[in-house]
Scaffold this active site. Sequence first.
Site, PDB file in Angstrom:
ATOM      1  N   CYS A   1       0.812  -1.220   0.000  1.00 44.98           N
ATOM      2  CA  CYS A   1       0.000   0.000   0.000  1.00 44.98           C
ATOM      3  C   CYS A   1       0.844   1.268   0.000  1.00 44.98           C
ATOM      4  O   CYS A   1       0.618   2.174  -0.780  1.00 44.98           O
ATOM      5  CB  CYS A   1      -0.943   0.003   1.197  1.00 44.98           C
ATOM      6  N   HIS A   2       1.836   1.336   0.907  1.00 47.43           N
ATOM      7  CA  HIS A   2       2.641   2.552   1.034  1.00 47.43           C
ATOM      8  C   HIS A   2       4.139   2.289   1.072  1.00 47.43           C
ATOM      9  O   HIS A   2       4.919   3.186   1.348  1.00 47.43           O
ATOM     10  CB  HIS A   2       2.199   3.350   2.269  1.00 47.43           C
ATOM     11  N   GLY A   3       4.540   1.041   0.849  1.00 49.37           N
ATOM     12  CA  GLY A   3       5.957   0.737   0.690  1.00 49.37           C
ATOM     13  C   GLY A   3       6.755   0.484   1.945  1.00 49.37           C
ATOM     14  O   GLY A   3       7.988   0.474   1.894  1.00 49.37           O
TER      15      GLY A   3
ATOM     16  N   PRO B   1       6.864   4.621   5.945  1.00 52.51           N
ATOM     17  CA  PRO B   1       5.658   5.158   6.605  1.00 52.51           C
ATOM     18  C   PRO B   1       5.292   4.456   7.914  1.00 52.51           C
ATOM     19  O   PRO B   1       4.759   5.085   8.819  1.00 52.51           O
ATOM     20  CB  PRO B   1       4.554   4.951   5.564  1.00 52.51           C
TER      21      PRO B   1
END
Length: 198
Positions: free
Chosen positions: A156-158, A172
């Site tokens: 989703c955000h790495g 994140p």
Amino acid sequence: MSDAAVDQGRRTWIAITCGAGAVGGAAVAVPFVSTFAPSERARAAGAPVEVDISKLAPGDRMTVEWRGKPVWILRRTPDQIDQLKSLDGQLADPNSERTAYPIPEYAKNTGRSIKPEYLVVIGICTHLGCSPGGVAKGSGNASVPSDWPGGFLCPCHGSTFDLAGRVYKNKPAPDNLEVPPHMYLSDTVLLIGEDKKA
């Protein structure tokens, strides 16, 4: 007033009425009070889970559910255990010192585990609750560096995590993956959700 003046019929009727009222009150109260007890489903949702890990080969991972969450059990190879020590400089919290999640004392080590061979973590990213996936060493996945030693990637955000569930720097996710309370009932049976030491 003398005993002869007391109306025995009235006294008997009052005693019967009070007794019937008490029985009726208890009949209503018992089911009402029992509704405060958790249902079987609710008890099962928080109950410890026994897991047979006897067939888990080195390098393999299995997922079980506890409290509605996926719990990963990874059997690390000797090479995977050895490489954990070399990653500290790349990790945001290599010693599990952050306190967003309670970390059991037995997980405050490099492998974040009771036995170095086995990792037990909740497979939910600490950023927004997505579920990371495993990415093997040398997988060629473009989302991880070419020298990736293996670990977990949240698509989703790495956010990336090593094979001890520790988050890499500048990602994140604010914290390492959560370690649930667990204990070994034998060499091949793991109990998730209970820890007599905790």
